[in-house]
Design a protein around this motif. Structure first.
Motif, PDB file in Angstrom:
ATOM      1  N   TYR A 486       0.786  -1.219   0.090  1.00 16.53           N
ATOM      2  CA  TYR A 486       0.102   0.089  -0.238  1.00 16.53           C
ATOM      3  C   TYR A 486       0.648   1.252   0.098  1.00 16.53           C
ATOM      4  N   LYS A 487       2.066   1.119  -0.113  1.00 16.84           N
ATOM      5  CA  LYS A 487       3.120   2.137  -0.066  1.00 16.84           C
ATOM      6  C   LYS A 487       2.836   3.168   0.893  1.00 16.84           C
ATOM      7  N   VAL A 488       2.955   2.940   2.168  1.00 16.20           N
ATOM      8  CA  VAL A 488       2.880   3.556   3.445  1.00 16.20           C
ATOM      9  C   VAL A 488       3.881   3.257   4.212  1.00 16.20           C
ATOM     10  N   LEU A 489       4.236   4.124   4.912  1.00 16.48           N
ATOM     11  CA  LEU A 489       5.195   3.826   6.147  1.00 16.48           C
ATOM     12  C   LEU A 489       4.492   3.434   7.633  1.00 16.48           C
ATOM     13  N   LEU A 490       4.641   2.316   7.922  1.00 15.04           N
ATOM     14  CA  LEU A 490       3.702   1.805   9.101  1.00 15.04           C
ATOM     15  C   LEU A 490       4.652   1.601  10.280  1.00 15.04           C
ATOM     16  N   LYS A 491       4.025   1.988  11.584  1.00 13.46           N
ATOM     17  CA  LYS A 491       4.793   1.645  12.747  1.00 13.46           C
ATOM     18  C   LYS A 491       3.763   0.872  13.486  1.00 13.46           C
ATOM     19  N   ILE A 492       4.175  -0.166  14.117  1.00 16.65           N
ATOM     20  CA  ILE A 492       3.182  -0.946  15.212  1.00 16.65           C
ATOM     21  C   ILE A 492       3.538  -0.736  16.495  1.00 16.65           C
ATOM     22  N   ARG A 493       2.624  -0.294  17.410  1.00 18.47           N
ATOM     23  CA  ARG A 493       3.152   0.081  18.661  1.00 18.47           C
ATOM     24  C   ARG A 493       2.152  -0.784  19.870  1.00 18.47           C
ATOM     25  N   LYS A 494       2.698  -1.521  20.469  1.00 18.67           N
ATOM     26  CA  LYS A 494       1.974  -2.157  21.409  1.00 18.67           C
ATOM     27  C   LYS A 494       1.673  -1.313  22.829  1.00 18.67           C
ATOM     28  N   SER A 495       0.443  -1.447  23.221  1.00 14.03           N
ATOM     29  CA  SER A 495      -0.068  -0.805  24.422  1.00 14.03           C
ATOM     30  C   SER A 495      -0.911  -1.869  25.172  1.00 14.03           C
ATOM     31  N   GLU A 496      -0.613  -1.779  26.525  1.00 16.41           N
ATOM     32  CA  GLU A 496      -1.646  -2.514  27.316  1.00 16.41           C
ATOM     33  C   GLU A 496      -2.777  -1.975  27.756  1.00 16.41           C
ATOM     34  N   ALA A 497      -2.989  -0.674  27.359  1.00 14.66           N
ATOM     35  CA  ALA A 497      -4.301   0.149  27.588  1.00 14.66           C
ATOM     36  C   ALA A 497      -5.449  -0.477  26.689  1.00 14.66           C
ATOM     37  N   TYR A 498      -4.973  -1.247  25.542  1.00 11.40           N
ATOM     38  CA  TYR A 498      -6.178  -1.693  24.449  1.00 11.40           C
ATOM     39  C   TYR A 498      -6.464  -3.052  25.140  1.00 11.40           C
ATOM     40  N   ASP A 499      -7.828  -3.249  24.659  1.00  9.40           N
ATOM     41  CA  ASP A 499      -8.369  -4.714  24.864  1.00  9.40           C
ATOM     42  C   ASP A 499      -7.673  -5.644  23.798  1.00  9.40           C
ATOM     43  N   PHE A 500      -8.001  -6.943  24.129  1.00  5.35           N
ATOM     44  CA  PHE A 500      -7.038  -8.015  23.161  1.00  5.35           C
ATOM     45  C   PHE A 500      -7.332  -7.782  21.617  1.00  5.35           C
ATOM     46  N   THR A 501      -8.491  -7.383  21.399  1.00  2.87           N
ATOM     47  CA  THR A 501      -8.856  -7.362  19.902  1.00  2.87           C
ATOM     48  C   THR A 501      -9.024  -5.678  19.402  1.00  2.87           C
ATOM     49  N   SER A 502      -8.603  -4.812  20.061  1.00  2.02           N
ATOM     50  CA  SER A 502      -8.727  -3.571  19.883  1.00  2.02           C
ATOM     51  C   SER A 502      -7.681  -2.968  19.299  1.00  2.02           C
ATOM     52  N   TYR A 503      -7.851  -1.763  18.286  1.00  2.91           N
ATOM     53  CA  TYR A 503      -6.615  -1.285  17.926  1.00  2.91           C
ATOM     54  C   TYR A 503      -7.228   0.086  17.338  1.00  2.91           C
ATOM     55  N   GLN A 504      -6.263   0.996  17.039  1.00  2.00           N
ATOM     56  CA  GLN A 504      -6.481   2.321  16.599  1.00  2.00           C
ATOM     57  C   GLN A 504      -5.501   2.968  15.781  1.00  2.00           C
ATOM     58  N   PHE A 505      -5.821   3.599  14.595  1.00  4.78           N
ATOM     59  CA  PHE A 505      -4.838   4.173  13.761  1.00  4.78           C
ATOM     60  C   PHE A 505      -4.555   5.576  14.163  1.00  4.78           C
ATOM     61  N   TYR A 506      -3.255   6.006  14.108  1.00  5.95           N
ATOM     62  CA  TYR A 506      -2.922   7.318  14.246  1.00  5.95           C
ATOM     63  C   TYR A 506      -1.860   7.883  13.154  1.00  5.95           C
ATOM     64  N   THR A 507      -2.211   9.313  13.152  1.00  7.63           N
ATOM     65  CA  THR A 507      -1.050   9.713  12.304  1.00  7.63           C
ATOM     66  C   THR A 507       0.257   9.960  12.640  1.00  7.63           C
ATOM     67  N   SER A 508       1.180  10.330  12.050  1.00  5.19           N
ATOM     68  CA  SER A 508       2.734  10.200  12.290  1.00  5.19           C
ATOM     69  C   SER A 508       2.926  11.356  13.578  1.00  5.19           C
ATOM     70  N   HIS A 509       1.813  12.157  13.491  1.00  2.00           N
ATOM     71  CA  HIS A 509       1.983  13.165  14.570  1.00  2.00           C
ATOM     72  C   HIS A 509       1.223  12.799  15.909  1.00  2.00           C
ATOM     73  N   ASN A 510       0.949  11.538  16.114  1.00  2.00           N
ATOM     74  CA  ASN A 510       0.274  10.881  17.114  1.00  2.00           C
ATOM     75  C   ASN A 510      -0.931  11.344  17.418  1.00  2.00           C
ATOM     76  N   GLU A 511      -1.768  11.801  16.278  1.00  2.00           N
ATOM     77  CA  GLU A 511      -3.257  12.284  16.304  1.00  2.00           C
ATOM     78  C   GLU A 511      -4.179  11.240  15.888  1.00  2.00           C
ATOM     79  N   VAL A 512      -4.931  10.920  16.836  1.00  2.74           N
ATOM     80  CA  VAL A 512      -5.904   9.731  16.458  1.00  2.74           C
ATOM     81  C   VAL A 512      -6.756  10.122  15.086  1.00  2.74           C
ATOM     82  N   ILE A 513      -6.696   9.049  14.399  1.00  4.80           N
ATOM     83  CA  ILE A 513      -7.629   9.009  13.333  1.00  4.80           C
ATOM     84  C   ILE A 513      -9.096   8.473  13.459  1.00  4.80           C
TER      85      ILE A 513
END
Length: 515
Positions: A486-513
């Motif tokens: 998809y020609k995108v720079l992607l970073k995967i970050r783990k967080s214990e604050a998320y439920d087991f099957t939850s996820y959220q996309f953020y911009t490179s400036h750490n702003e929630v999408i």
């Protein structure tokens, strides 16, 4: 005891965690640009005088009118009102030290003697809006600084009882008396101990100037109006808490990092280097183990030692804390010894919970029954000892014959309430879930949409550590394949604050999408 402050700044709010020996003891949540905070001073207007309550409702700009009782007017209300009227009628606030003060109001008087509908009045917020109630107000104004608290319309000098040395008390009182302007009272705070006259004089002048400037720009046609804002909670915490035990302050936002460093440089230049900018890949609360502590400490049931636990219930009238021994009752010790050990350990955790959740009002603690008066007294002393570090005003009563202890604790802000029970992210509470095998496809499809349809070139996915590990495992990993496809720079970050099957996309400036 070493203390650390960890500050998690997001676009909407700031979370401030106070750690003592790596243990979470206070958690404060502050909205960006907060309004109606404790300490804010407003020019308000009397909406309704209620003789039956001996109080008035004041318009300060909140959706509900604020409450001002006669006993909270302060003895020098007439002088404050005179000073306000004088300020409104001229472009510059008059010098308070040259003003002749009015006589004190009658402490047994009536609200109708001093207030009327439509009257303008200077008020300070003493309790933030809680539930359906508006702010609670006072007209006995105080302006806190790092070492001193300024009390206009008073000449009294008070000294913190925590300063032990009588010689130091006399020195400070003599010093402040020599530099204090007339008609200003001063409370000398604990941190003023050992400070030189130049430091205290500079701060006192700054507080007086802050008071006068607040009245200079008043316009009788702009009511209600915020006259003087208390420091944001981050700075207020630093002002009130910063001491030799502080070893580090971590913050994850560059602008806030510079603001805090500059503020500390003004109040305690020798400690400016303890401020550290956190720029790690893991969320800051995960990095310092705070997310896990929040999950374990804010539930209805809180474990504290060797299987013993507390049950914390909140009713409309009070909080109830039940102490349970759990599997400790199976130990080979006699019942009295076991009960004492559990109760003493519970006392420490209860003091921590009251600070952490900022629980106020009436708290009733049901300790495990003990027969010996000596043990009951020992527990009472232990609770008082553990509560000594609590800055909030509180009162503790001895155990009743039923093993109950009553504690009252001043409430000035809404209780910190964090839900730790998690709704199933897959079923949304219905009990039926989508096929788990489709989760990765769901993430991939949203990534495709954001990259190809929305034009994002750099994205961050925050998700549960298990899901993050699955997306990054192997070579080439799923995340790597998606970046190429998809020609995108992607970073995967783990967080214990998320439920087991939850996820959220953020911009490179750490702003929630948002979805």
């Amino acid at each position: 005891m070493s203390s650390e402050l960890v500050i998690n700044a997001t676009s909407k709010e700031i979370l401030i965690a106070l750690l003592e020996e790596k243990q979470l003891v206070e958690l404060n949540k502050e909205k960006r640009n907060p309004k109606f905070a404790v300490g804010d001073i407003y020019l308000g207007k009397v909406k309704r005088v209620i003789p039956g309550l001996n109080a008035a409702f004041i318009e300060v700009g909140y959706s509900r009118d604020a409450f001002l009782h006669y006993l909270d007017l302060g003895p020098q209300f007439k002088s404050l009102n005179k000073y306000l009227n004088s300020s409104l009628s001229r472009k510059k606030a008059p010098a308070l030290q040259r003003m002749k003060l009015e006589s004190d109001i009658d402490k047994n008087g009536k609200i109708t003697d001093v207030l009327s509908n439509g009257q303008k009045v200077v008020v300070q917020i003493t309790k933030e809006p809680i539930s359906t109630k508006g702010p609670r107000l006072s007209s006995e104004i105080s302006i806190p600084g790092r070492n001193l608290v300024l009390i206009p319309f008073s000449d009294k000098i008070s000294i913190s009882q925590k300063i032990q040395s009588n010689d130091e008390k006399k020195r400070l009182k003599r010093l402040i008396k020599s530099i204090k302007p007339k008609n200003y009272g001063v409370i000398i705070r604990t941190v003023a101990e050992g400070k030189k006259v130049a430091v205290l004089d500079e701060e006192l002048r700054g507080l007086v100037k802050k008071w006068e400037v607040a009245f200079t720009k008043l316009n009788p046609n702009q009511v209600p109006k915020l006259m003087l804002s208390e420091l944001d909670r981050t700075s207020a915490l630093l002002r009130d808490l910063l001491n030799v035990s502080f070893s580090k302050i971590y913050v994850n936002e560059t602008s806030l990092y510079h603001d805090i460093k500059e503020y500390i440089n003004t109040i305690a230049p020798e400690k400016k280097d303890i401020v550290k900018l956190y720029d790690g890949s893991n969320p800051i609360f995960d990095q310092f183990g705070i997310s896990k502590q929040i999950k374990s400490l804010f539930g209805k049931t809180v474990s504290f030692k060797n299987g013993a636990y507390l049950i914390i219930e909140h009713t409309e009238a009070l909080h109830v804390i039940d102490v349970n021994s759990g599997n400790r009752s199976k130990l080979g010790k006699d019942q009295e010894t076991n009960a004492l050990e559990v109760n003493l350990a519970a006392a420490k955790e209860i003091a921590r919970q009251l600070r952490l959740r900022d629980i106020g009002g009436i708290i009733v603690v049901d300790f495990i029954d003990m027969q010996t008066n000596e043990h009951r007294q020992r527990l009472y002393e232990k609770v008082k000892e553990e509560m000594d570090s609590d800055r909030t005003k509180h009162n503790i009563l001895p155990l009743t014959k039923f093993g109950l202890m009553q504690i009252t604790r001043q409430r000035v802000r809404p209780e910190m309430n964090i839900k730790t029970d998690e709704q199933c992210p897959s079923c949304g509470g219905t009990g039926k879930i989508k096929p788990a095998i489709l989760l990765v496809d769901e993430i991939r499809n949203q990534l495709k949409f954001l990259a190809q349809d929305k034009g994002h070139k750099k994205l961050i996915i925050k998700t549960h550590p298990y899901i993050a590990g699955y997306l990054k495992q192997g070579f080439p990993s799923l995340a790597w394949k998606w970046m190429l496809k998809y020609k995108v720079l992607l970073k995967i970050r783990k967080s214990e604050a998320y439920d087991f099957t939850s996820y959220q996309f953020y911009t490179s400036h750490n702003e929630v999408i948002e979805d």
